[in-house]
Write a protein that holds these residues in place. Structure first.
Motif, short mmCIF file in Angstrom:
data_model
loop_
_atom_site.label_atom_id
_atom_site.label_comp_id
_atom_site.label_asym_id
_atom_site.label_seq_id
_atom_site.Cartn_x
_atom_site.Cartn_y
_atom_site.Cartn_z
N GLN A 181 9.21 83.15 -20.33
CA GLN A 181 10.00 83.22 -18.83
C GLN A 181 10.05 83.73 -17.93
O GLN A 181 10.08 84.15 -17.07
CB GLN A 181 10.79 82.37 -19.59
CG GLN A 181 10.81 81.28 -20.15
CD GLN A 181 9.90 80.72 -20.98
OE1 GLN A 181 10.68 81.69 -21.72
NE2 GLN A 181 9.54 79.94 -21.35
N MET A 182 10.50 85.60 -18.36
CA MET A 182 9.94 86.23 -18.18
C MET A 182 9.05 86.50 -17.40
O MET A 182 8.87 87.51 -15.99
CB MET A 182 10.92 87.90 -18.76
CG MET A 182 10.72 89.22 -17.77
SD MET A 182 11.74 89.25 -17.07
CE MET A 182 13.21 89.08 -17.07
N ALA A 183 7.73 86.51 -17.67
CA ALA A 183 6.37 86.76 -17.41
C ALA A 183 6.53 85.84 -15.94
O ALA A 183 5.90 86.57 -15.11
CB ALA A 183 5.16 86.39 -18.72
N GLN A 184 6.64 84.46 -16.22
CA GLN A 184 6.61 83.80 -14.87
C GLN A 184 7.70 84.13 -13.85
O GLN A 184 7.26 83.83 -13.07
CB GLN A 184 7.53 82.70 -16.41
CG GLN A 184 6.92 80.69 -14.76
CD GLN A 184 7.65 80.03 -15.37
OE1 GLN A 184 8.61 79.63 -15.98
NE2 GLN A 184 7.04 79.08 -14.90
N ARG A 185 9.23 84.53 -14.30
CA ARG A 185 9.74 85.05 -13.13
C ARG A 185 8.87 86.57 -12.52
O ARG A 185 8.80 85.97 -10.92
CB ARG A 185 10.56 85.84 -13.38
CG ARG A 185 11.85 86.19 -12.39
CD ARG A 185 12.65 86.80 -13.43
NE ARG A 185 13.94 87.96 -12.33
CZ ARG A 185 14.89 88.46 -12.48
NH1 ARG A 185 15.23 88.50 -13.86
NH2 ARG A 185 15.66 89.33 -11.65
N LEU A 186 7.97 87.33 -13.25
CA LEU A 186 7.67 88.55 -12.11
C LEU A 186 6.76 87.44 -11.49
O LEU A 186 5.83 88.10 -10.33
CB LEU A 186 6.91 88.95 -13.55
CG LEU A 186 8.22 90.30 -13.84
CD1 LEU A 186 7.40 91.16 -15.51
CD2 LEU A 186 8.88 91.56 -12.84
N HIS A 187 5.54 86.65 -11.96
CA HIS A 187 4.39 85.88 -11.34
C HIS A 187 4.91 85.34 -9.74
O HIS A 187 4.41 85.87 -8.89
CB HIS A 187 4.03 84.93 -11.96
CG HIS A 187 2.91 84.14 -11.68
ND1 HIS A 187 1.78 84.59 -11.62
CD2 HIS A 187 2.47 82.90 -11.32
CE1 HIS A 187 0.75 83.27 -10.83
NE2 HIS A 187 1.66 83.02 -10.51
N HIS A 188 6.13 84.83 -10.34
CA HIS A 188 6.51 84.28 -9.20
C HIS A 188 7.07 85.37 -8.08
O HIS A 188 6.99 85.26 -6.76
CB HIS A 188 7.55 84.08 -9.22
CG HIS A 188 7.59 81.86 -10.04
ND1 HIS A 188 8.42 81.80 -10.81
CD2 HIS A 188 6.21 81.10 -9.91
CE1 HIS A 188 7.93 80.62 -11.43
NE2 HIS A 188 6.26 80.17 -10.75
N MET A 189 7.84 87.02 -8.79
CA MET A 189 8.18 87.83 -7.52
C MET A 189 6.56 88.34 -6.68
O MET A 189 6.80 88.25 -6.01
CB MET A 189 8.95 88.70 -8.45
CG MET A 189 10.19 88.33 -8.91
SD MET A 189 11.07 89.64 -10.03
CE MET A 189 10.84 91.37 -9.15
N ALA A 190 5.92 88.29 -7.47
CA ALA A 190 4.67 88.52 -6.73
C ALA A 190 3.89 87.68 -6.42
O ALA A 190 3.83 88.16 -4.86
CB ALA A 190 3.88 89.50 -7.90
N ALA A 192 5.75 85.34 -3.99
CA ALA A 192 6.64 86.00 -3.12
C ALA A 192 6.52 87.16 -2.16
O ALA A 192 7.07 87.82 -1.30
CB ALA A 192 8.22 85.88 -3.10
N GLY A 193 5.69 87.94 -2.65
CA GLY A 193 5.19 89.38 -2.05
C GLY A 193 6.95 90.25 -2.10
O GLY A 193 6.69 91.45 -1.59
N GLU A 194 7.72 90.20 -3.71
CA GLU A 194 8.52 90.84 -3.77
C GLU A 194 8.07 92.05 -4.22
O GLU A 194 7.12 92.53 -4.70
CB GLU A 194 9.78 90.33 -4.76
CG GLU A 194 10.49 88.65 -4.12
CD GLU A 194 10.96 88.20 -4.96
OE1 GLU A 194 11.90 89.17 -5.48
OE2 GLU A 194 11.09 87.30 -5.48
N ARG A 195 9.28 93.04 -3.53
CA ARG A 195 8.93 94.56 -4.62
C ARG A 195 8.74 94.64 -5.82
O ARG A 195 9.90 94.28 -6.59
CB ARG A 195 9.17 95.46 -3.99
CG ARG A 195 8.96 97.19 -4.76
CD ARG A 195 10.00 97.75 -3.56
NE ARG A 195 9.87 99.13 -4.17
CZ ARG A 195 10.09 100.27 -3.55
NH1 ARG A 195 11.16 100.07 -2.33
NH2 ARG A 195 10.12 101.71 -3.54
N MET A 196 7.98 95.04 -6.58
CA MET A 196 7.66 94.80 -8.46
C MET A 196 8.19 95.95 -8.82
O MET A 196 8.54 97.56 -8.29
CB MET A 196 6.30 94.92 -8.60
CG MET A 196 5.46 93.38 -8.02
SD MET A 196 6.80 91.99 -8.17
CE MET A 196 6.46 92.10 -10.71
N PRO A 197 10.02 96.26 -9.76
CA PRO A 197 10.02 97.43 -10.63
C PRO A 197 8.55 98.33 -10.77
O PRO A 197 7.78 97.93 -10.90
CB PRO A 197 10.75 96.73 -11.57
CG PRO A 197 9.89 95.96 -11.96
CD PRO A 197 8.85 94.98 -10.43
#
Length: 234
Positions: A181-190, A192-197
């Motif tokens: 589920q964390m991988a899914q969240r990171l995928h959605h962040m990417a 959406a063009g959000e800045r990744m940690p």
């Protein structure tokens, strides 16, 4: 070289004939990936059930878990800091800790050092001396009893890695079933063009090793103790 190529072709042709199929000259087209996130284990649990299992499993990993309410959060953190040696304390520069009143309270009570990206090596020096380091966790992972940290300039990794004790604050609503589920969240962040940690750390309790004669020893290459303060969302 040509003979070797001919021999290989003849060999593969014979295998195909024995299998009763045509010789394949090009690889088959890949099937589209299957999104199996909804079918992963623990996804049928309520948030209360996830929280309970998360804390129970973390406890088996030598993590002290405290379920806290907003009105008791500061007191719970003060008690943990006292329990694990008190000063010096270092705290992440995460704005979410400041918004909860944690940063100001710890500075007043323990003269805590707040991680500041402008202070460079001084931050690391303070983290090395600290008895307690406090950070805000992005999520908890029920299956492993671990937490997830996103690094950023104001949230240095040394805060959770160098002090004798690491204390992590996380909201109950952010406890996830599994790392999937964390991988899914990171995928959605990417997407959406959000800045990744700059770095993602998955931490499952105090540092430990069983390399020597399978005897588990804690605190060999990091914190000796770890604690989670799970904040109720109310």
């Amino acid at each position: 070289m040509l003979m070797n190529q001919q021999n290989r072709t003849a060999f593969l042709d014979e295998i195909a004939r024995q299998l009763g199929r045509e010789v394949r000259k090009t690889p088959s087209e890949s099937k589209p990936p299957v999104n199996n996130y909804p079918q992963t284990r623990l996804t049928d649990k309520t948030q209360d059930e996830l929280c309970l299992e998360f804390m129970e499993f973390a406890s088996t990993q030598k993590v002290k878990c405290v379920l806290s309410r907003p009105e008791g959060l500061i007191g719970d953190l003060m008690s943990l800091c006292d329990e694990y040696g008190g000063t010096p304390v270092i705290i992440s520069g995460d704005q979410r800790l400041a918004d909860l009143g944690i940063t100001a309270a710890l500075k007043e009570q323990f003269d805590a050092w707040e991680w500041n990206p402008d202070k460079g090596e001084e931050n690391i020096h303070m983290a090395e001396k600290a008895k307690v380091g406090i950070a805000y966790a992005e999520a908890g992972l029920t299956e492993s009893g671990g937490i997830v940290l996103f690094s950023a300039p104001e949230r240095g990794r040394s805060v959770s890695l160098l002090p004798e004790t690491s204390i992590f604050v996380l909201r109950k609503s952010t406890i996830l079933p599994r790392v999937a589920q964390m991988a899914q969240r990171l995928h959605h962040m990417a997407q959406a063009g959000e800045r990744m940690p700059s770095c993602i750390n998955l931490i499952g309790g105090p540092s430990s090793t069983a390399d020597i004669e399978l005897i588990k020893v804690f605190g060999v290459h990091g914190p000796v103790h770890a604690a989670y303060v799970v904040l109720e969302d109310c």
